[in-house]
Write a protein that holds these residues in place. Structure first.
Motif, PDB file in Angstrom:
ATOM      1  N   ARG A 111       0.605  -1.013  -0.067  1.00  0.00           N
ATOM      2  CA  ARG A 111      -0.054  -0.086   0.275  1.00  0.00           C
ATOM      3  C   ARG A 111       0.506   1.100  -0.528  1.00  0.00           C
ATOM      4  NH1 ARG A 111      -4.389  -1.441   4.134  1.00  0.00           N
ATOM      5  NH2 ARG A 111      -4.829  -3.924   3.187  1.00  0.00           N
ATOM      6  N   ASP A 112       0.805   2.457  -1.338  1.00  0.00           N
ATOM      7  CA  ASP A 112       1.764   3.027  -1.153  1.00  0.00           C
ATOM      8  C   ASP A 112       1.120   4.462   0.028  1.00  0.00           C
ATOM      9  OD1 ASP A 112       2.061   6.054  -2.357  1.00  0.00           O
ATOM     10  OD2 ASP A 112       3.582   4.614  -3.762  1.00  0.00           O
ATOM     11  N   PHE A 113       2.349   4.846   0.785  1.00  0.00           N
ATOM     12  CA  PHE A 113       2.198   5.823   1.387  1.00  0.00           C
ATOM     13  C   PHE A 113       0.964   6.922   0.795  1.00  0.00           C
ATOM     14  CE2 PHE A 113       4.003   3.669   4.706  1.00  0.00           C
ATOM     15  CZ  PHE A 113       4.492   4.811   5.776  1.00  0.00           C
ATOM     16  N   SER A 114       0.736   7.084  -0.321  1.00  0.00           N
ATOM     17  CA  SER A 114       0.038   7.904  -0.591  1.00  0.00           C
ATOM     18  C   SER A 114      -1.269   8.744   0.582  1.00  0.00           C
ATOM     19  CB  SER A 114       0.215   8.692  -2.018  1.00  0.00           C
ATOM     20  OG  SER A 114      -0.454   6.752  -3.172  1.00  0.00           O
ATOM     21  N   LYS A 115      -1.503   6.821   0.317  1.00  0.00           N
ATOM     22  CA  LYS A 115      -2.935   6.048   1.081  1.00  0.00           C
ATOM     23  C   LYS A 115      -2.539   6.485   2.514  1.00  0.00           C
ATOM     24  CE  LYS A 115      -4.237   4.600  -3.634  1.00  0.00           C
ATOM     25  NZ  LYS A 115      -5.027   3.827  -4.244  1.00  0.00           N
ATOM     26  N   ILE A 116      -1.833   6.745   3.275  1.00  0.00           N
ATOM     27  CA  ILE A 116      -1.660   6.167   4.413  1.00  0.00           C
ATOM     28  C   ILE A 116      -1.071   7.394   5.072  1.00  0.00           C
ATOM     29  CG2 ILE A 116      -0.409   5.038   6.941  1.00  0.00           C
ATOM     30  CD1 ILE A 116      -1.108   3.583   4.037  1.00  0.00           C
ATOM     31  N   TYR A 117      -2.223   7.728   6.118  1.00  0.00           N
ATOM     32  CA  TYR A 117      -1.471   9.094   7.293  1.00  0.00           C
ATOM     33  C   TYR A 117      -1.398   8.572   8.104  1.00  0.00           C
ATOM     34  CZ  TYR A 117      -3.407  13.012   9.892  1.00  0.00           C
ATOM     35  OH  TYR A 117      -2.698  14.351  10.727  1.00  0.00           O
ATOM     36  N   VAL A 118       0.121   9.818   8.453  1.00  0.00           N
ATOM     37  CA  VAL A 118       1.222   9.953   9.449  1.00  0.00           C
ATOM     38  C   VAL A 118       0.769  10.702   9.671  1.00  0.00           C
ATOM     39  CG1 VAL A 118       3.585  10.125   9.706  1.00  0.00           C
ATOM     40  CG2 VAL A 118       2.493   8.961   7.598  1.00  0.00           C
ATOM     41  N   THR A 119       0.379  10.156  11.532  1.00  0.00           N
ATOM     42  CA  THR A 119      -0.193  11.509  12.619  1.00  0.00           C
ATOM     43  C   THR A 119       1.115  12.260  12.684  1.00  0.00           C
ATOM     44  OG1 THR A 119       0.112   9.709  14.441  1.00  0.00           O
ATOM     45  CG2 THR A 119      -1.963   9.454  13.566  1.00  0.00           C
ATOM     46  N   LYS A 120       0.709  13.324  13.983  1.00  0.00           N
ATOM     47  CA  LYS A 120       0.929  14.317  14.326  1.00  0.00           C
ATOM     48  C   LYS A 120       0.995  14.175  15.275  1.00  0.00           C
ATOM     49  CE  LYS A 120       0.017  17.992  12.074  1.00  0.00           C
ATOM     50  NZ  LYS A 120      -0.401  17.313  11.368  1.00  0.00           N
ATOM     51  N   PRO A 121       2.195  14.198  16.904  1.00  0.00           N
ATOM     52  CA  PRO A 121       1.395  13.207  18.346  1.00  0.00           C
ATOM     53  C   PRO A 121       0.719  14.890  18.507  1.00  0.00           C
ATOM     54  CG  PRO A 121       3.475  13.809  18.440  1.00  0.00           C
ATOM     55  CD  PRO A 121       3.457  13.766  16.731  1.00  0.00           C
ATOM     56  N   SER A 122      -0.399  15.937  18.120  1.00  0.00           N
ATOM     57  CA  SER A 122      -0.614  17.157  18.413  1.00  0.00           C
ATOM     58  C   SER A 122      -1.962  17.005  17.827  1.00  0.00           C
ATOM     59  CB  SER A 122      -0.251  18.054  18.225  1.00  0.00           C
ATOM     60  OG  SER A 122       0.460  18.458  16.680  1.00  0.00           O
ATOM     61  N   ASP A 123      -2.658  15.797  17.013  1.00  0.00           N
ATOM     62  CA  ASP A 123      -3.562  15.442  15.849  1.00  0.00           C
ATOM     63  C   ASP A 123      -5.218  14.932  17.263  1.00  0.00           C
ATOM     64  OD1 ASP A 123      -2.798  15.592  13.690  1.00  0.00           O
ATOM     65  OD2 ASP A 123      -2.681  13.833  13.471  1.00  0.00           O
ATOM     66  N   THR A 124      -5.898  14.999  16.978  1.00  0.00           N
ATOM     67  CA  THR A 124      -7.220  15.016  17.956  1.00  0.00           C
ATOM     68  C   THR A 124      -7.398  14.037  17.492  1.00  0.00           C
ATOM     69  OG1 THR A 124      -8.187  16.494  16.413  1.00  0.00           O
ATOM     70  CG2 THR A 124      -7.002  17.513  18.011  1.00  0.00           C
ATOM     71  N   ALA A 125      -8.723  13.143  17.714  1.00  0.00           N
ATOM     72  CA  ALA A 125      -8.972  12.335  17.801  1.00  0.00           C
ATOM     73  C   ALA A 125      -9.625  12.435  16.186  1.00  0.00           C
ATOM     74  CB  ALA A 125     -10.435  11.679  18.407  1.00  0.00           C
TER      75      ALA A 125
END
Length: 510
Positions: free
Chosen positions: A311-325
């Motif tokens: 699965r290509d990372f163009s379809k993967i969301y990488v979070t930031k530690p500041s992200d909310t639910a």
């Protein structure tokens, strides 16, 4: 105008409105263009990516800085708020890499042989306390995956090779070890010469060791799908499933059979290995989801015939530690897989997994904490979901559970089961019970069928920052509740709950 030209604006209500309009006007399959992610991803500061062009000194400076914060003697960093993931691109490395609390080392190759550590110690974990009665008993929450090591350091008494003197929640996966693998440590402080530091059990999967594996002082241990040159056994009990080079099963010490009880099962009934990340020569990243294997033995990769859903990372969301639910749930709703970057996420709502085959993969012991009394993760009635590499923590508002899977009305699919890899639940520990308590009724609640757990440690803390925890502080009734049928657990560790460790109501469980 053409809805394909609608743009998701970066701020406030306009952003939500744009997403809602697109979801209303176009089919779900057309949403992919809205959510395209950068590849290579934009990693946060808690993730460090190294290549063979980085100097050994630069790599060791980074890993030693993390170890200074989250490692060292007297279990330094045990309840730290820092999280680290060290990712190594394909190539050879001479760095020595000590692994402390909340730290994960990962190779980024398609095969473990693509990333090789050639230094004397390689990637290693020493026990957290040289006092032998403590040893590695509290050496938790770290991991190493997907590389080749030729480490040959003589740790003690001719035990040369890779040292991993750890206990629960410290898995090794997808590793090629040239020499020995040593899972405990002797340290002679002069008062107890020859005494091995205590250690309280662990988990290894999909690992090949050319030399021997020494379990030593480990109280108990679980291996799955491994290939060992030879192996002994732990102090109390050892379980091997689909692993070679291990002793035969026996029920305990007799005149003709020395040692403690050990179970060795020839094959793994059904398993899919934990997803892993790779990068190609152009710098593009891929999330690899291995295929389901039935009645398998040995590693998934050593034969060179491994089959992967890439699965290509163009379809993967990488979070930031500041992200909310809310931010993460938007991405899950749009069908993206999610890689959770190292950090602590205080969630006001559950992460909701509603799409078939969706993956949430944590790095660096990423930690989700329930802050409003809701489960950290809720999985809907869908097949093939994978939840992996996460810590889940109870909050000060009591929750019904911290991972809730299904409604109880879904049988699941044996050909495409759900998987839980390396999920570690903690009730207490980081708090001081003299100031405030945390609680949950259940840690993990599996309502649906055909779910497979692969290394779970569900721990109501018996100690925290203030010392020992007594009585019913930080209450949790049950670690694991299973209501679904055809659920399997490989390496289930549950401790200190106030009622049942496990309640299993489903049929045909293993």
């Amino acid at each position: 105008s053409d809805p394909r030209h609608l743009r998701v604006t970066p701020r406030g209500n306009a952003r939500m409105l744009a997403v809602q309009l697109i979801a209303f006007l176009v089919p779900f399959s057309s949403l992919a263009f809205v959510a395209l992610q950068p590849n290579p991803p934009k990693w946060p500061e808690s993730v460090k990516v190294f290549s063979p062009t980085n100097s050994t000194a630069a790599i060791e400076d980074a890993v030693n800085s993390a170890f200074k914060t989250n490692g060292g003697q007297k279990d330094h960093g045990q309840f730290s708020t820092y999280r680290y993931a060290f990712l190594f691109k394909p190539g050879s490395y001479e760095a020595q890499v000590p692994v402390g609390y909340y730290t994960q080392v990962l190779g980024l190759g398609s095969s473990p042989n693509d990333v090789k550590f050639t230094s004397e110690k390689g990637v290693y974990c020493e026990e957290g306390d040289y006092t032998f009665t403590v040893g590695a008993l509290n050496t938790f929450w770290r991991a190493a995956e997907n590389f080749h090591t030729s480490a040959n350091y003589n740790w003690f008494g001719g035990y040369e090779g890779m040292l991993w003197a750890a206990s629960q929640a410290s898995p090794l996966r997808r590793i090629m070890v040239d020499e020995k693998l040593v899972l405990y440590q002797y340290y002679d402080d002069g008062s107890h010469p020859g005494a091995a530091g205590y250690s309280s059990g662990g988990f290894i999967a999909d690992v090949k060791v050319n030399g021997s594996v020494s379990f030593g002082s480990q109280q108990q241990f679980f291996t799955r799908s491994c290939e060992f040159g030879a192996g002994d056994q732990a102090v109390w009990n050892t379980v091997h499933v689909g692993s070679s080079g291990v002793p035969k099963s026996h029920c305990g010490r007799t005149k003709t059979i020395p040692g403690s009880p050990m179970i060795s099962i020839d094959s793994v009934p059904i398993v899919r290995e934990k997803p892993f990340i790779s990068v190609d020569s152009s710098g593009k990243y891929t999330l690899n989801v291995p295929e389901v294997r039935i009645n398998s033995t040995g590693t998934s990769w050593a034969s060179g015939s491994e089959k992967l859903d890439t699965r290509d990372f163009s379809k993967i969301y990488v979070t930031k530690p500041s992200d909310t639910a809310d931010t993460i749930n938007q991405m899950l709703f749009m069908g993206l897989d999610v890689v959770v970057s190292p950090g602590i996420y205080n969630l006001t709502d559950s992460l909701k997994v509603q799409k078939e085959d969706q993956v949430i993969l944590g790095l660096g012991m990423a930690t989700l904490v329930s802050s409003t009394g809701k489960p950290c993760i809720e999985v809907s009635d869908v097949d093939g979901v994978t939840i992996a590499g996460l810590m889940l923590g109870a909050g000060t508002v009591k929750s019904p559970s911290l991972l809730k899977w299904g409604t109880g009305n879904f049988k699941g699919d044996r050909a495409n089961p759900g998987f839980i890899h390396d999920v570690f639940v903690r009730v207490g520990g980081t708090n001081d019970v003299n100031v405030n308590e945390v609680s949950t009724e259940l840690m993990i609640d599996l309502q649906n069928g055909n779910i497979i757990g692969d290394n779970l440690w569900l721990w109501r803390a018996d100690h925290d920052q203030s010392g020992q925890v007594y009585g019913g502080a930080n209450p949790c009734s049950t670690g694991l509740n299973v209501d679904g049928d055809d659920v399997i657990m490989y390496g289930l560790f549950v401790e200190h709950t106030l009622k049942n460790l496990v309640t299993w109501n489903g049929e045909r469980g293993r």
